[in-house]
Design a protein around this motif. Sequence first.
Motif, PDB file in Angstrom:
ATOM      1  N   LYS A  45       3.018   0.811   4.000  1.00 32.63           N
ATOM      2  CA  LYS A  45       3.809   1.043   2.795  1.00 32.63           C
ATOM      3  C   LYS A  45       4.636   2.320   2.887  1.00 32.63           C
ATOM      4  O   LYS A  45       5.556   2.532   2.107  1.00 32.63           O
ATOM      5  CB  LYS A  45       2.885   1.107   1.574  1.00 32.63           C
ATOM      6  CG  LYS A  45       2.305  -0.237   1.216  1.00 32.63           C
ATOM      7  CD  LYS A  45       1.432  -0.149  -0.026  1.00 32.63           C
ATOM      8  CE  LYS A  45       0.891  -1.523  -0.378  1.00 32.63           C
ATOM      9  NZ  LYS A  45       0.045  -1.501  -1.544  1.00 32.63           N
TER      10      LYS A  45
ATOM     11  N   LEU B 159       8.340   1.714   2.995  1.00 36.47           N
ATOM     12  CA  LEU B 159       9.084   1.134   1.867  1.00 36.47           C
ATOM     13  C   LEU B 159      10.235   2.044   1.456  1.00 36.47           C
ATOM     14  O   LEU B 159      10.112   3.273   1.465  1.00 36.47           O
ATOM     15  CB  LEU B 159       8.146   0.897   0.681  1.00 36.47           C
ATOM     16  CG  LEU B 159       7.106  -0.214   0.877  1.00 36.47           C
ATOM     17  CD1 LEU B 159       6.132  -0.239  -0.293  1.00 36.47           C
ATOM     18  CD2 LEU B 159       7.785  -1.564   1.034  1.00 36.47           C
TER      19      LEU B 159
ATOM     20  N   LYS C 154       6.866  -5.858   3.632  1.00 30.70           N
ATOM     21  CA  LYS C 154       5.642  -6.443   3.069  1.00 30.70           C
ATOM     22  C   LYS C 154       5.248  -7.712   3.823  1.00 30.70           C
ATOM     23  O   LYS C 154       4.070  -7.918   4.114  1.00 30.70           O
ATOM     24  CB  LYS C 154       5.854  -6.744   1.584  1.00 30.70           C
ATOM     25  CG  LYS C 154       5.916  -5.480   0.739  1.00 30.70           C
ATOM     26  CD  LYS C 154       6.280  -5.789  -0.701  1.00 30.70           C
ATOM     27  CE  LYS C 154       6.465  -4.498  -1.498  1.00 30.70           C
ATOM     28  NZ  LYS C 154       7.049  -4.719  -2.828  1.00 30.70           N
TER      29      LYS C 154
ATOM     30  N   ASN D 246      12.364  -4.066   1.875  1.00 23.83           N
ATOM     31  CA  ASN D 246      11.004  -3.993   1.351  1.00 23.83           C
ATOM     32  C   ASN D 246      10.286  -5.339   1.423  1.00 23.83           C
ATOM     33  O   ASN D 246       9.088  -5.397   1.700  1.00 23.83           O
ATOM     34  CB  ASN D 246      11.015  -3.452  -0.079  1.00 23.83           C
ATOM     35  CG  ASN D 246      11.364  -1.975  -0.101  1.00 23.83           C
ATOM     36  OD1 ASN D 246      11.224  -1.285   0.905  1.00 23.83           O
ATOM     37  ND2 ASN D 246      11.828  -1.484  -1.241  1.00 23.83           N
TER      38      ASN D 246
END
Length: 85
Positions: free
Chosen positions: A74, A77, A68, A64
């Motif tokens: 996203k 994730l 990022k 993650n």
Amino acid sequence: MKKQVLLDSFPYKVDSNGACSMLGDDGLCTVYDHRPIICNIEHMITLYKLDQSEYYKTCADSCNILIKKTGLSKEYLVEIPEKLT
Ligand code: SF4
């Protein structure tokens, strides 16, 4: 076996962007059935007597952070439930 030995003996080239040369265009490992020990999560958990839930959480957290940092969507994730079955 020390972790550094496993890292130092990794047999494949790693690209300048950090991607393993054995990663296929489809995003899957092309040598999965014969992958190095360090790539085998179940084996590493057993070898180092790690807590499975904690290990998965650490891996997910690392993924993650990279997702990022690189600005990926996203949707990639990773979510790990508190209790793994
Ligand atoms: S599992 Fe290991 S050998 Fe396979 S692509 Fe990933 S890093 Fe490379």
